[in-house]
Design an enzyme around this catalytic site. Structure first.
Site, PDB file in Angstrom:
ATOM      1  N   HIS A   1     -95.983  20.418 -26.632  1.00 27.28           N
ATOM      2  CA  HIS A   1     -95.245  21.446 -25.893  1.00 27.28           C
ATOM      3  C   HIS A   1     -95.403  21.329 -24.381  1.00 27.28           C
ATOM      4  O   HIS A   1     -94.513  21.709 -23.632  1.00 27.28           O
ATOM      5  CB  HIS A   1     -95.654  22.834 -26.372  1.00 27.28           C
ATOM      6  CG  HIS A   1     -95.150  23.090 -27.740  1.00 27.28           C
ATOM      7  ND1 HIS A   1     -95.969  23.115 -28.842  1.00 27.28           N
ATOM      8  CD2 HIS A   1     -93.893  23.264 -28.196  1.00 27.28           C
ATOM      9  CE1 HIS A   1     -95.229  23.306 -29.912  1.00 27.28           C
ATOM     10  NE2 HIS A   1     -93.984  23.397 -29.563  1.00 27.28           N
TER      11      HIS A   1
ATOM     12  N   ARG B   1     -86.438  28.666 -26.780  1.00 34.71           N
ATOM     13  CA  ARG B   1     -87.832  28.905 -27.192  1.00 34.71           C
ATOM     14  C   ARG B   1     -88.296  30.160 -26.463  1.00 34.71           C
ATOM     15  O   ARG B   1     -88.537  30.124 -25.259  1.00 34.71           O
ATOM     16  CB  ARG B   1     -88.706  27.713 -26.811  1.00 34.71           C
ATOM     17  CG  ARG B   1     -88.442  26.433 -27.611  1.00 34.71           C
ATOM     18  CD  ARG B   1     -89.401  25.331 -27.144  1.00 34.71           C
ATOM     19  NE  ARG B   1     -89.436  24.197 -28.050  1.00 34.71           N
ATOM     20  CZ  ARG B   1     -88.798  23.034 -27.844  1.00 34.71           C
ATOM     21  NH1 ARG B   1     -88.046  22.880 -26.788  1.00 34.71           N
ATOM     22  NH2 ARG B   1     -88.923  22.046 -28.700  1.00 34.71           N
TER      23      ARG B   1
ATOM     24  N   ARG C   1     -84.638  31.538 -30.766  1.00 27.99           N
ATOM     25  CA  ARG C   1     -85.694  31.446 -31.778  1.00 27.99           C
ATOM     26  C   ARG C   1     -86.720  32.532 -31.503  1.00 27.99           C
ATOM     27  O   ARG C   1     -87.181  32.670 -30.369  1.00 27.99           O
ATOM     28  CB  ARG C   1     -86.360  30.076 -31.738  1.00 27.99           C
ATOM     29  CG  ARG C   1     -87.378  29.919 -32.869  1.00 27.99           C
ATOM     30  CD  ARG C   1     -87.974  28.543 -32.883  1.00 27.99           C
ATOM     31  NE  ARG C   1     -88.840  28.336 -31.740  1.00 27.99           N
ATOM     32  CZ  ARG C   1     -89.401  27.166 -31.440  1.00 27.99           C
ATOM     33  NH1 ARG C   1     -89.170  26.108 -32.186  1.00 27.99           N
ATOM     34  NH2 ARG C   1     -90.188  27.033 -30.399  1.00 27.99           N
TER      35      ARG C   1
ATOM     36  N   GLU D   1     -88.995  22.627 -40.216  1.00 28.01           N
ATOM     37  CA  GLU D   1     -90.001  21.893 -39.426  1.00 28.01           C
ATOM     38  C   GLU D   1     -91.316  21.743 -40.169  1.00 28.01           C
ATOM     39  O   GLU D   1     -92.312  21.313 -39.593  1.00 28.01           O
ATOM     40  CB  GLU D   1     -90.205  22.551 -38.058  1.00 28.01           C
ATOM     41  CG  GLU D   1     -90.568  24.018 -38.109  1.00 28.01           C
ATOM     42  CD  GLU D   1     -90.729  24.643 -36.718  1.00 28.01           C
ATOM     43  OE1 GLU D   1     -90.847  23.910 -35.724  1.00 28.01           O
ATOM     44  OE2 GLU D   1     -90.739  25.869 -36.654  1.00 28.01           O
TER      45      GLU D   1
ATOM     46  N   ASP E   1     -92.363  19.170 -35.177  1.00 29.15           N
ATOM     47  CA  ASP E   1     -93.365  19.666 -36.127  1.00 29.15           C
ATOM     48  C   ASP E   1     -93.200  19.007 -37.487  1.00 29.15           C
ATOM     49  O   ASP E   1     -94.178  18.791 -38.202  1.00 29.15           O
ATOM     50  CB  ASP E   1     -93.269  21.195 -36.260  1.00 29.15           C
ATOM     51  CG  ASP E   1     -93.994  21.870 -35.106  1.00 29.15           C
ATOM     52  OD1 ASP E   1     -95.110  21.432 -34.770  1.00 29.15           O
ATOM     53  OD2 ASP E   1     -93.442  22.819 -34.537  1.00 29.15           O
TER      54      ASP E   1
ATOM     55  N   ARG F   1     -99.362  16.588 -32.804  1.00 27.11           N
ATOM     56  CA  ARG F   1     -98.412  16.053 -31.822  1.00 27.11           C
ATOM     57  C   ARG F   1     -98.974  16.037 -30.402  1.00 27.11           C
ATOM     58  O   ARG F   1     -98.428  15.375 -29.532  1.00 27.11           O
ATOM     59  CB  ARG F   1     -97.080  16.816 -31.878  1.00 27.11           C
ATOM     60  CG  ARG F   1     -97.227  18.295 -31.719  1.00 27.11           C
ATOM     61  CD  ARG F   1     -95.991  19.014 -32.183  1.00 27.11           C
ATOM     62  NE  ARG F   1     -95.052  19.275 -31.112  1.00 27.11           N
ATOM     63  CZ  ARG F   1     -94.125  20.228 -31.142  1.00 27.11           C
ATOM     64  NH1 ARG F   1     -94.013  21.000 -32.225  1.00 27.11           N
ATOM     65  NH2 ARG F   1     -93.322  20.411 -30.152  1.00 27.11           N
TER      66      ARG F   1
ATOM     67  N   CYS G   1     -82.923  19.875 -33.460  1.00 25.52           N
ATOM     68  CA  CYS G   1     -83.301  20.378 -32.129  1.00 25.52           C
ATOM     69  C   CYS G   1     -84.642  19.824 -31.668  1.00 25.52           C
ATOM     70  O   CYS G   1     -85.118  20.169 -30.595  1.00 25.52           O
ATOM     71  CB  CYS G   1     -83.319  21.898 -32.107  1.00 25.52           C
ATOM     72  SG  CYS G   1     -84.575  22.598 -33.183  1.00 25.52           S
TER      73      CYS G   1
HETATM   74  C1  PEP Z   1     -89.807  21.195 -33.423  1.00 22.80           C
HETATM   75  O1  PEP Z   1     -90.875  21.443 -33.974  1.00 22.80           O
HETATM   76  O2  PEP Z   1     -89.195  20.112 -33.555  1.00 22.80           O
HETATM   77  C2  PEP Z   1     -89.210  22.195 -32.505  1.00 22.80           C
HETATM   78  C3  PEP Z   1     -88.008  22.025 -32.002  1.00 22.80           C
HETATM   79  O3  PEP Z   1     -89.955  23.275 -32.193  1.00 22.80           O
HETATM   80  P1  PEP Z   1     -91.142  23.248 -31.114  1.00 22.80           P
HETATM   81  O4  PEP Z   1     -91.089  21.914 -30.424  1.00 22.80           O
HETATM   82  O5  PEP Z   1     -90.926  24.387 -30.187  1.00 22.80           O
HETATM   83  O6  PEP Z   1     -92.367  23.437 -31.942  1.00 22.80           O
HETATM   84 MG    MG Z   2     -91.614  23.444 -33.914  1.00 23.89          MG
END
Ligand code: PEP
Ligand code: MG
Length: 571
Positions: free
Chosen positions: A181, A288, A324, A430, A454, A464, A501
């Site tokens: 993130h 987000r 979201r 996810e 995710d 990640r 996404c």
């Molecule tokens: C994902 O997990 O691919 C996603 C788009 O959500 P985030 O990156 O905010 O966890």
């Molecule tokens: Mg995610």
């Protein structure tokens, strides 16, 4: 590179009528309580630091805590409000100035540096009180000289959100990963970054020159004259390519055989709105909403959230916005939830598998209901969708929908204007649990959004944001691709909208594969839209389908990488 300093708060001196003394004193008391809470929390976190840093910082925090206790500063600030009829901010700044000057005026003994330090400590606590009075977030990097490069061990997403992209030439950290993130936030801000360079913060010293290549993922400390010259040329070439890509803005997002493909943007912070417009994205595929909760001590209320969502929806001028609901947990740690006791101070040992996303919202229903109410109220301003994060089973979607409908009924009873037909309620795919139940989820959800970040992490059991296993993080692993395919086909069978996404959507080298798997809607960081559009305009759907079939026949991740990333030997 630089050392971080906080710019002093600037407070205009303000007088008040006598009738306001009580209100200003109450504000002061609230700021004192809040400051005490923050300092106590910082003290509790000291254990995470190396021992020598602990020994240095602990006495400082104790001194700060004393100053927000029954101290001369607090007594003096109260007196100034009552006797000099000034605002709480003015009282605090005047009193800290007076104390700091008194310390500096002490007879010159053998420790002038100590006096200076004590005076600065008083001023620092004054600034904290003023920040809390004015609800200004702490911007530890606001004094950066332009062109700075931030090199540090690690950076939280919430801290990245406070960086000023106009001053920052780049960021490089020891820890982290390109799909974490923090990386997503930095991409949103348009700051070149390389995360996960082990040992970098030890190797680089303040004041040194650093070249950061966010595309190649390389960092050079103290570059040679040739490397520096090459880096400067790359910056110019990059800017030129951006200009060229900008011309794509007005062209349609269609394949060579005229299949329309939806290209939308992800939004981390509202500052990205102009970029989204420039990129020519057709709406926001993933808002987000965590930014609303970051870097603050209190939760945003329904009105505040409504205003924020409404301004984003209005800015999109009729293009759809998918909001979201709060995805707290994992690496996204959010102070406001902890300050208000919504989540405990020390969370699960393994937060990515804990109370994350929908799990928290279904437990803290007030938090969930407030957000849903705000989205529903804002949705009268333009097409809106609601998206649920971190779903693993159909029960969560059913319960979420019940709450959603209950909130809508309550708003109608309250006389609030909300749309006749509620905005669609969708599910993030996810987790492997969600992907493999996609056929069942498709019966409950109005749309799917595939979060490949995710999905990759949970499928491959690879954090990640973890440098040590970054080499294993592979969205092209056949296990991940099969889950994407299964979820996409489940949605298509139901004729239900499905998009991607996660960061996969932003990589033009993966566009052909995703089109071939049946995806016709992508959402990505705004800067990636032109390149992906270029890939779409060069693609033919039959070719893509054939290519996807060939990829999906493979079971070896290395072979898939070769095929998709273009390094395959001729077959
Ligand atoms: C994902 O997990 O691919 C996603 C788009 O959500 P985030 O990156 O905010 O966890
Ligand atoms: Mg995610």
């Amino acid at each position: 590179m630089f050392g971080a300093h906080e710019a002093p708060s600037i407070v205009a001196r303000q007088k008040i009528p006598a009738a306001d003394i009580q209100a200003q004193t109450a504000r002061l008391e609230a700021a004192i309580v809040q400051s005490r809470k923050q300092l106590t929390k910082l003290k509790a976190r000291l254990g995470n630091l190396p021992e020598d840093s602990q020994a240095e910082i602990a006495p400082l925090l104790d001194a700060y805590l004393q100053m927000v206790g029954p101290s001369r500063l607090v007594r003096g600030a109260r007196r100034r409000i009552a006797e000099m009829l000034v605002t709480a901010e003015t009282a605090v700044m005047d009193e800290t100035d007076a104390i700091a000057q008194a310390i500096m005026a002490l007879p010159a003994d053998d420790d002038p540096a100590g006096r200076k330090r004590r005076a600065e400590e008083v001023r620092e606590i004054g600034r904290r009180l003023v920040r809390n009075l004015t609800q200004t977030p702490f911007r530890s990097f606001s004094g950066l000289p332009p062109g700075s490069v931030l090199v540090c061990e690690s950076l939280r997403p919430a801290d990245a959100a406070l960086l000023d992209p106009s001053r920052l030439a780049g960021v490089a950290t020891d820890e982290g990963g390109s799909d974490g993130h923090t990386a997503i936030m930095l991409r949103a801000l348009g700051v070149p970054a390389v995360l996960g360079v082990a040992g970098l913060s030890q190797a680089a010293r303040p004041g040194e020159t650093v070249v950061i290549d966010g595309v190649a993922g390389s960092v050079v400390v103290n570059p040679s004259a040739e490397t520096l010259a090459a880096a400067r040329r790359s910056v110019t070439a990059f800017a030129r390519e951006q200009q060229k890509l900008a011309k794509l803005r007005r062209l349609a997002s269609v394949t060579t055989d005229n299949e329309a493909v939806e290209l939308q943007a992800n939004l981390e912070i509202p500052a990205e709105l102009p970029l989204i417009a420039q990129a020519g994205a057709a709406g926001i595929g993933l808002l987000r909403s965590e930014f609303l909760f970051m870097n603050r001590e209190t939760l945003p209320n329904e009105d505040e959230q409504t205003e924020t969502y409404r301004s984003v929806i209005e800015a999109m001028g009729g293009d759809p916005v998918t909001i979201r609901v709060l995805d707290w947990g994992g690496e996204k740690d959010i102070e406001a939830l902890q300050s208000e006791g919504v989540v405990p101070e020390v969370t699960d040992e393994n937060p990515a598998l804990g109370l994350r996303g929908i799990r928290l919202l279904l437990r803290e229903t007030e938090l969930f209901e407030t957000q849903l109410a705000a989205i529903l109220r804002a949705s009268t301003s333009g097409p809106t969708r609601v998206l649920l994060p971190m779903v693993t089973n159909v029960g969560e979607v059913r319960t979420a929908r019940e709450i959603y409908e209950r909130v809508a009924r309550r708003l109608r009873r309250r006389g609030e204007r909300i749309p006749e037909a509620l905005p669609p309620l969708g599910v993030m795919i996810e987790t492997p649990g969600a992907a493999l139940s996609a056929d069942a989820l498709a019966l409950e959800a109005d749309f799917f959004s595939i979060g490949t970040n995710d999905l990759t992490m949970y499928t491959l059991a690879v954090d990640r944001g973890e440098t040590d296993v970054a080499g294993l993080y592979d969205p092209l692993h056949p296990a991940v691709l099969r889950l994407v395919q299964f979820a996409t086909e489940a949605a298509l069978r139901m004729r239900m909208p499905v998009s991607v996404c996660g960061e996969m959507a932003a990589n033009p080298r993966l566009t052909k594969l995703l089109l071939g798997l049946g995806i016709r809607s992508f959402s990505m960081n705004a800067a990636a839209v032109p390149r992906v559009k270029q890939a779409i305009r060069a693609a033919n759907i039959d070719d893509c389908a054939r290519f996807a079939r060939r990829v999906m026949e493979q079971s070896d991740p290395a072979r898939i990488q070769e095929l998709v990333l273009g390094t395959a030997p001729p077959t």
